[in-house]
Motif scaffolding. Structure first.
Motif, PDB file in Angstrom:
ATOM      1  N   TYR A   1      30.351 101.301  90.594  1.00  0.00           N
ATOM      2  CA  TYR A   1      30.047 100.707  89.292  1.00  0.00           C
ATOM      3  C   TYR A   1      29.211  99.442  89.417  1.00  0.00           C
ATOM      4  CZ  TYR A   1      32.785 104.316  87.018  1.00  0.00           C
ATOM      5  OH  TYR A   1      33.231 105.521  86.559  1.00  0.00           O
ATOM      6  N   CYS A   2      29.825  98.266  89.499  1.00  0.00           N
ATOM      7  CA  CYS A   2      28.982  97.072  89.338  1.00  0.00           C
ATOM      8  C   CYS A   2      28.512  96.498  90.666  1.00  0.00           C
ATOM      9  CB  CYS A   2      29.690  96.012  88.485  1.00  0.00           C
ATOM     10  SG  CYS A   2      30.741  94.868  89.391  1.00  0.00           S
TER      11      CYS A   2
ATOM     12  N   LEU B   1      35.481  91.194  89.401  1.00  0.00           N
ATOM     13  CA  LEU B   1      36.072  90.505  90.557  1.00  0.00           C
ATOM     14  C   LEU B   1      35.323  89.221  90.899  1.00  0.00           C
ATOM     15  CD1 LEU B   1      38.368  91.872  92.922  1.00  0.00           C
ATOM     16  CD2 LEU B   1      38.169  92.491  90.543  1.00  0.00           C
TER      17      LEU B   1
ATOM     18  N   CYS C   1      32.763  95.840  95.493  1.00  0.00           N
ATOM     19  CA  CYS C   1      34.119  95.930  96.041  1.00  0.00           C
ATOM     20  C   CYS C   1      34.245  97.160  96.920  1.00  0.00           C
ATOM     21  CB  CYS C   1      35.130  96.022  94.906  1.00  0.00           C
ATOM     22  SG  CYS C   1      35.126  94.580  93.845  1.00  0.00           S
TER      23      CYS C   1
END
Ligand code: SF4
Ligand code: SF4
Lengths: 331, 678
Positions: B10-11, B177, B15
């Motif tokens: 995703y972003c 995050l 992570c």
């Protein structure tokens, strides 16, 4: 008493793998520990509780419920081999006992028990916590227990299955060491337990104001990690996938930190803010479960405090609660 | 049971987690506890990143449109058709009559290969990707001021900083995050300034929340710099030793008094003064920005101002400082690094430079490479609409929902002679295509993604793709082969990376065996180099940091009696862009099921609108129906609509006006009117 020497660990578990579907603490390639299989990486019994919940062996994050094909409904299949799951700490065993109880209560969760029934559970204790710290002796609730005495693993058995598994291991006389570990376990500081009791009392006496929950809720990004890591969180969602010739129903771990969890059909949500949802999450463990089940359902395994990226796991919140609201009354 | 270490799709936070699979099916994820970015945590999208992979809507076979309907076809036929028709268009209309749209969702290797395919095989520089829509203004603005368009510092710097200025980034929702690092910094006492008129979560923790008008960032930052200079709070030594063009900046902001800035921003002059003093007083201050800065018709000017503010206060080249554009997509940094851009090869090496052209031509075994820069994606859509562009090859993007002015985008795509879409689901754009090529998703292939802090990380294959789907890189290589080009035969992505490293100085030291645990941060010029967490330490990439003064230009479309509301667009926490993956993920889809508009209760009261009423929102370009969401998150007069939802597409309304230098569209401001559907 039986003993397992470090140099015999790989052979011992490899031999078990022929009889059981094995799950045990292993070290993955980047240094993360998990409860996995022998193929995942070297066995890593040392290090304390693994970050993922060991109960995932019986109820994975997502798993099949049934498949519907041409009008017939086929249930999810059984595990081919019995499960052997090692790596439970004493606190994890408490969690397991707790969820076994309510999964069996009333409507029995057959998908859970298809994996759980007949599974062999092995605990770990002794000087095998982080940096060799003591994990308190378990003393039952599992089939067998591996107690680290600093050099090797004393093996205590609590069931026929446990005895069968340990039978081939050499004997040792380690009563003295074991006694020492037992004493240390009893006197091990139980600050966490006391704290959680006090937090529970504050909640049940309704002494924590809503403003506190707004503050905590403002720090929650709804990642759901706390629920997904918690061994006594077992709520799940259900979905259907339609393929050309069949429909698959599966279920996945859900989270009460999500808005959709409690949303009504009208779209209204009685728990429509992070503040209310965070309050509910903690309330449930510390106030509601004691009413229903007679015990607090947080056994302080520590996982939500580790996984929460903003530091509002249950222990941190309990600490803040006690800090602020016990004092208030004293004043 | 099998566990495969990989990177979140995703972003751009990047992570890391393990995909857990059982008998060829994914059953969950487990966060990596040792990863320097995610440190054992994930956001809700990461925790659910496995859940769309086996969805029954996955594309499993190539599709060719016959008599108006997409019908299954063999790979052989599909690949042949794509190559023949691209070639035929080029024969009739020239090399530059086709466009390649690469993807910030795909790996570095795939982006590199698609740009190689465009340039070496199809002889055009018409290659671009969605970075055009998100951070092209950053790449332009920071290259001009610092010499490098990337985030200057590392995510770990949030732990060391004294102050964070978050401007135009809803960080806890879009880079969750990283957002939690900011929350934690505020918790330990670092100062937090949030400049954004939406009352985002970070605003609740801010020491100062500046709710300035949409599109008034230049005025705000110029006003702050005015205060800093008149009060003598700048870092004189840094300015003297490390920068140039200070006099021009000082002259430019001389008449940007806080009062003047206040009039344009809608803030109080005191707020601007307070922000300036607080920022200048911090020993180490970080600027964090995202689409709120970049997606404007003056996006590059916004970036210039952020750069100048950091230069002025000496907040560069040290831990806990920097200008930190948060890159949106998992691999948008990598897409740019790989040269999926119309004017540069990998590593930002310019196609206009004859030596670079020679170097790449020699390495790729072709006699020449095109020298004129290609079309940016946004211009390509205009060219398609006007008939200048005839064929488009789109890998993993969904412009019908993601581009501004949907009617325009639809017209442009319909006007093409050939539209090829390579994707994992039949997206709205793929449904319009002449040929659809089924691709593997991130869990089904090897490769690397580069996160927002320039960390190149390995993506690993956990299971086989469904049906006949192939990895993007395999499809691209098959196209090259069919086009008669023999220079794209690889044993796998690792070998592609070796080629990238040999041609791209900033990736020179990258090889798969060096990335195993937690990757490396570029620039990493050599095999023994350990990567670069912080840029511009001793000197700037361009030598001296350059002050680029910016003058204020208002957004292109202002509100008026007919269209009295400002519309700003963006995303929600639970969905990703056009929702192809997240709307097929049960828990995420359940959170946000349908299109909505955030409207202030005061405005709603005036319009006699209640929560969840259906509203008609119209701009000069189109109209949509969405549910009202009454919230004080927005200020009165401004409404917010996320662009995820095909059935209430925010981009049916947005204004296709572009920043003149970076060609980024103004997604963040346009004028709309609203009424209740009765
Ligand atoms: S882990 Fe923390 S941030 Fe995530 S949902 Fe739980 S409380 Fe919220
Ligand atoms: S913060 Fe970004 S990279 Fe991390 S889990 Fe969430 S979406 Fe994935």
């Amino acid at each position: 008493m039986k003993v397992l020497y470090p140099e015999h660990i790989p052979a011992f578990f490899t031999a078990l793998a022929s009889r059981f579907e094995l799950r045990l603490p292993v070290m993955l390639s980047d240094g993360t520990r998990t409860i996995g299989s022998l193929e995942d990486g070297p066995i890593a019994l040392m290090g304390g509780a693994v970050p993922g919940k060991p109960t995932a062996a019986f109820f994975p994050q997502q798993g099949p419920v049934f498949t519907a094909v041409e009008g017939a409904v086929l249930p999810s299949s059984d595990q081919a081999n019995r499960l052997f799951v090692a790596g439970f700490t004493g606190r994890d065993i408490d969690c397991l006992r707790f969820i076994d109880r309510f999964f069996a209560d009333g409507w029995r969760d057959d998908i859970y028990f298809r994996q759980r029934a007949g599974a062999v559970i092995a605990g770990v204790s002794g000087y095998c916590g982080p940096g060799g710290a003591l994990l308190p002796l378990i003393g039952g609730g599992c089939d067998l227990e591996f107690v680290c005495d600093g050099k090797c693993w004393l093996v205590l058995t609590y069931s026929q299955a446990g005895e069968g598994i340990a039978a081939e291991l050499p004997d040792t006389d380690a009563e003295e060491v074991l006694h020492q570990i037992r004493i240390e376990s009893l006197t091990a500081a139980n600050e966490g337990d006391e704290l959680i009791q006090r937090a529970s009392q504050l909640l049940r006496a309704n002494r924590v104001p809503d403003s506190f929950w707004s503050e905590i809720g403002d720090r929650c990004i709804s990642c759901t990690g706390c629920n997904l890591a918690c061994p006594t969180c077992t709520c799940f969602g259900v979905q259907d996938w339609r393929y050309a010739n069949n429909i698959e129903r599966s279920r996945m771990w859900d989270s009460c930190q999500l808005d959709g969890f409690m949303r009504e059909a009208s779209g209204h949500n009685p728990l429509g803010s992070e503040a209310l949802r965070t309050r509910r999450r903690i309330h449930h463990k510390l106030a509601a479960d004691p009413e229903r089940w007679g015990e607090i359902s947080c056994f302080l395994c520590g996982r939500c405090d580790v996984v929460c990226p903003t530091g509002i796991g249950i222990l941190a919140v309990a600490m803040e609660m006690v800090d602020r609201f016990e004092q208030e009354t004293i004043r | 049971m099998k566990r495969t270490l990989t990177v979140c799709p995703y972003c751009g936070t990047g992570c890391s987690f393990y995909l857990v699979s059982d008998g060829g099916r994914l059953v969950g994820v487990e966060p990596s506890t040792t990863h320097p970015v995610s440190r054992g945590g994930l956001c809700v999208k990461g925790w659910n990143a496995f859940a769309f992979v086996h969805h029954s809507d996955r594309l499993t076979t190539p599709l060719i449109r016959r008599n108006g309907t997409l019908t299954p076809a063999s790979w052989d036929e599909a690949i042949g058709l794509v190559v023949d028709r691209l070639r035929s268009i080029q024969q009739r209309h020239g090399y530059d009559s086709v466009m390649f749209s690469s993807s910030a969702k795909a790996t570095n290797e795939e982006n590199y290969l698609l740009m190689k395919l465009a340039r070496a095989v199809f002889a055009t520089n018409n290659i671009d990707h969605c970075a055009r829509l998100c951070h092209s203004s950053t790449v332009f603005g920071l290259a001009e001021t610092f010499g490098s368009g990337a985030m200057t510092n590392s995510i770990s710097c949030f732990d060391q900083t004294d102050l964070i200025l978050v401007i135009g980034s809803n960080t806890t929702e879009q880079h969750p995050l990283i957002g939690t690092r900011i929350l934690n910094a505020a918790q330990r006492g670092a100062k937090l300034i949030v400049a954004d008129n939406r009352r985002i979560r970070l605003a609740r923790h801010a020491d100062l929340h500046l709710r300035h008008k949409n599109g008034s960032d230049v005025a705000l930052i110029n006003g702050m710099m005015h205060v800093i200079i008149t009060e003598g709070l700048m870092d004189r030594l840094f300015i003297e030793q490390r920068t140039e063009n200070y006099a021009a900046l000082a002259a430019n902001v001389a008449d940007w008094t806080p009062e003047r800035a206040a009039a344009l921003t809608g803030l109080e002059a005191d707020e601007i003064v307070a922000a300036a003093r607080m920022f200048a007083a911090a020993g180490r201050a970080m600027i964090v920005y995202s689409m709120g800065i970049t997606q404007h018709s003056h996006g590059v000017d916004n970036v210039r101002c952020c750069a100048a503010l950091s230069l002025l206060t000496g907040n560069l080249g040290r831990p806990g400082t920097g200008v930190n554009p948060l890159r949106g997509q998992n691999n948008v940094q990598g897409g740019c690094d790989m040269g999926a851009l119309p004017d540069v090869y990998s590593g930002y090496q310019k196609v206009a430079d004859p030596l670079q052209r020679q170097k790449f031509a020699r390495a790729w075994g072709v006699s020449t490479l095109p020298e004129r820069a290609g079309l940016p994606l946004t211009h390509a859509m205009d060219a398609a609409a006007s008939g200048l562009l005839r064929g488009m090859f789109i890998m993993g993007e969904n412009p019908l929902l993601s581009d501004p002015d949907q009617a325009h985008a639809r017209h442009a795509l319909e006007n093409l002679e050939l539209l090829v879409v390579q994707d994992i689901f039949l997206s709205e754009t793929a449904a319009m295509a002449d040929v659809v090529l089924p691709a593997a998703c991130y869990a089904e292939k090897e490769g690397t993604f580069t996160n927002t802090e320039r960390r190149i990380q390995r993506v690993r294959k956990a299971l086989d793709p469904p049906g006949e789907a192939l990895a993007d890189w395999e499809i691209i290589c098959a196209l090259a082969e069919r086009a008669g080009y023999g220079g794209m035969r690889y044993s796998g992505p690792s070998q592609v990376m070796d080629e990238i490293a040999s041609l791209t100085p900033i990736y020179g030291g990258i090889a798969y065996d060096r990335l195993d645990r937690h990757g490396l941060q570029w620039p990493c010029p050599g095999k023994s180099h350990s990567g670069t967490p912080i840029l511009h330490m001793e000197s700037f990439t361009r030598g001296l940091g350059r002050f680029s003064p910016a003058s204020y230009r208002p957004p292109a479309e202002a509100v008026d009696d007919e269209y009295p509301f400002v519309l700003t667009t963006g995303r929600t926490y639970f969905h990703w862009h056009t929702g192809t993956m997240t709307r097929r993920t049960h828990l995420l889809d359940r959170e946000e099921r349908t299109a909505f508009v955030e409207i202030h209760p005061d405005d709603a009261g005036r319009l006699d609108v209640r929560d969840r009423d259906e509203l008609l929102v119209a701009s000069r370009r189109g109209e949509i129906r969405v549910a009202a969401r009454l919230t004080a998150m927005v200020v009165p007069g401004v409404v917010f609509i996320p662009f995820h939802f095909a059935e209430g597409a925010a981009n049916a309304l947005t204004n296709n006006v572009l920043d003149p230098e970076s060609a980024i569209p103004e997604f963040k401001v346009c004028a709309v009117r609203i009424r209740r559907v009765v």
